[in-house]
Write an enzyme that holds these catalytic residues in place. Structure first.
Site, mmCIF file in Angstrom:
data_model
loop_
_atom_site.group_PDB
_atom_site.id
_atom_site.type_symbol
_atom_site.label_atom_id
_atom_site.label_comp_id
_atom_site.label_asym_id
_atom_site.label_seq_id
_atom_site.Cartn_x
_atom_site.Cartn_y
_atom_site.Cartn_z
ATOM 1 N N GLN A 168 -5.736 6.668 -6.124
ATOM 2 C CA GLN A 168 -5.791 8.086 -6.509
ATOM 3 C C GLN A 168 -7.186 8.640 -6.241
ATOM 4 O OE1 GLN A 168 -3.118 9.871 -7.949
ATOM 5 N NE2 GLN A 168 -4.400 11.691 -7.708
ATOM 6 N N PHE A 194 0.958 3.132 7.077
ATOM 7 C CA PHE A 194 -0.359 3.363 7.672
ATOM 8 C C PHE A 194 -1.435 3.200 6.598
ATOM 9 C CE2 PHE A 194 -3.731 6.557 8.667
ATOM 10 C CZ PHE A 194 -4.226 5.968 9.824
ATOM 11 N N VAL A 195 -2.339 2.252 6.823
ATOM 12 C CA VAL A 195 -3.411 1.994 5.847
ATOM 13 C C VAL A 195 -4.745 2.343 6.489
ATOM 14 C CG1 VAL A 195 -4.589 0.227 4.474
ATOM 15 C CG2 VAL A 195 -2.088 0.202 4.665
ATOM 16 N N LEU A 196 -5.532 3.109 5.757
ATOM 17 C CA LEU A 196 -6.840 3.554 6.236
ATOM 18 C C LEU A 196 -7.782 3.583 5.041
ATOM 19 C CD1 LEU A 196 -8.296 5.058 8.749
ATOM 20 C CD2 LEU A 196 -7.707 7.158 7.520
ATOM 21 N N ALA A 197 -9.027 3.120 5.240
ATOM 22 C CA ALA A 197 -10.018 3.215 4.166
ATOM 23 C C ALA A 197 -10.371 4.691 4.006
ATOM 24 C CB ALA A 197 -11.246 2.366 4.492
ATOM 25 N N ALA A 198 -9.571 5.396 3.186
ATOM 26 C CA ALA A 198 -9.637 6.867 3.119
ATOM 27 C C ALA A 198 -11.025 7.358 2.725
ATOM 28 C CB ALA A 198 -8.595 7.394 2.128
ATOM 29 N N GLU A 249 -9.528 7.385 -4.255
ATOM 30 C CA GLU A 249 -9.883 7.337 -2.834
ATOM 31 C C GLU A 249 -9.203 8.462 -2.052
ATOM 32 O OE1 GLU A 249 -10.387 2.503 -3.171
ATOM 33 O OE2 GLU A 249 -8.608 3.346 -2.223
ATOM 34 N N HIS A 303 0.832 -1.213 0.000
ATOM 35 C CA HIS A 303 0.000 0.000 0.000
ATOM 36 C C HIS A 303 0.861 1.255 0.000
ATOM 37 C CE1 HIS A 303 -3.078 -2.908 1.044
ATOM 38 N NE2 HIS A 303 -4.004 -1.984 0.932
ATOM 39 N N PRO A 304 0.385 2.310 -0.642
ATOM 40 C CA PRO A 304 1.120 3.579 -0.642
ATOM 41 C C PRO A 304 0.855 4.343 0.661
ATOM 42 C CG PRO A 304 -0.938 3.866 -1.792
ATOM 43 C CD PRO A 304 -0.870 2.395 -1.385
#
Lengths: 173, 173
Positions: free
Chosen positions: A85, A119-123, A87, A67-68
């Site tokens: 992009q 850090f991954v988050l459902a933006a 999201e 993940h970016p």
């Protein structure tokens, strides 16, 4: 797209369509194809989640590492996947000021140093103003708990992407 | 590249360098990074192999499904990964006549239909003339045995790619 269409796909077609349900991990879609036929969109989403749960811990960490960063250099350079992009832009992360970007970059770096994944988050379910606070909060969590939390975000992102692909937004949220 | 350099990489650098050791599965390199530090090139190769062994069967099938056909349409169109292009060309598969390509396409299709993944062979260690016979032979193997054989080929390909990257061809063959 109805589930009959999905179930009729060969694995090449399936990966072409669902290969980025899990960010930059087409192998997850390629694995999920083994579980066909799927009853409906929810069942398909469940199989993506269940596959992530079967991975050994390094594999789960590996998924996260694909993940970016949120509001990171890839958003600036425009090299994100089309889904990321959309999201990140949709959450307002492309419109941050320089100070906010710097603050997030510092927090992202601390998070990566502590946990060994970004850090991954459902933006799409968040908004730009809430991201630094959430990042700071999760930065203080124990590593095992944080791995579970982060994997839960990967699953949420996947469900939203599947809903987009299958045209059934509400059913999957 | 010495092993100290490898061990000093952050996960982004590691995936940039080793992301295609397993064809189109950067998540495998991203997972293997969890196992650092590595003693030497062999130890690194062992960790790639060991990670593949820890995957559930659908995950192993998924890894295989990320591989292109040998002498297939991607070789014709030039859309293979750089590594696959080099390996398939080096084995002479880019110089097949139309009749040989057709024969291989038929065998590849039979293989995919039987096993649900493409025929994978460490092409660099083979030659074009031997490929159809080997494909026909493996086509008759029981599915469980064939999954193990195919995964063994993924590991061989990975060892050869690692040897290229680390500049230690002989040590890893």
């Amino acid at each position: 797209m109805d589930i009959g269409t999905v179930n009729s796909m060969d694995f090449g077609e399936f990966v072409d369509v669902f290969g980025n349900v899990v960010e930059r991990c087409p192998v997850v879609a390629a694995a999920v194809w083994s579980q066909r036929p799927f009853r409906d969109a929810d069942d398909l989403a469940e199989h993506f989640s269940a596959f992530l749960d079967t991975l050994p811990v390094p594999g789960q960490e590996g998924v996260l590492r694909c993940h970016p960063d949120l509001a990171g250099s890839e958003l600036q350079r425009g090299t994100l996947s089309a889904e990321s992009q959309r999201e990140q832009s949709g959450a307002g992360l492309a419109r941050l000021g320089a100070g906010e970007r710097l603050r997030l970059a510092e927090l992202n770096a601390q998070y990566r140093a502590r946990f060994g994944f970004p850090f991954v988050l459902a933006a799409r379910r968040s908004d730009a103003a809430a991201v630094p606070g959430e990042l700071a909060r999760r930065l203080r969590c124990p590593p095992e708990q944080e791995l579970r939390t982060a994997l839960g975000e990967v699953k949420k992102i996947g469900r939203l992407r599947l809903a987009d692909l299958l045209g059934r937004d509400r059913a999957l949220r």
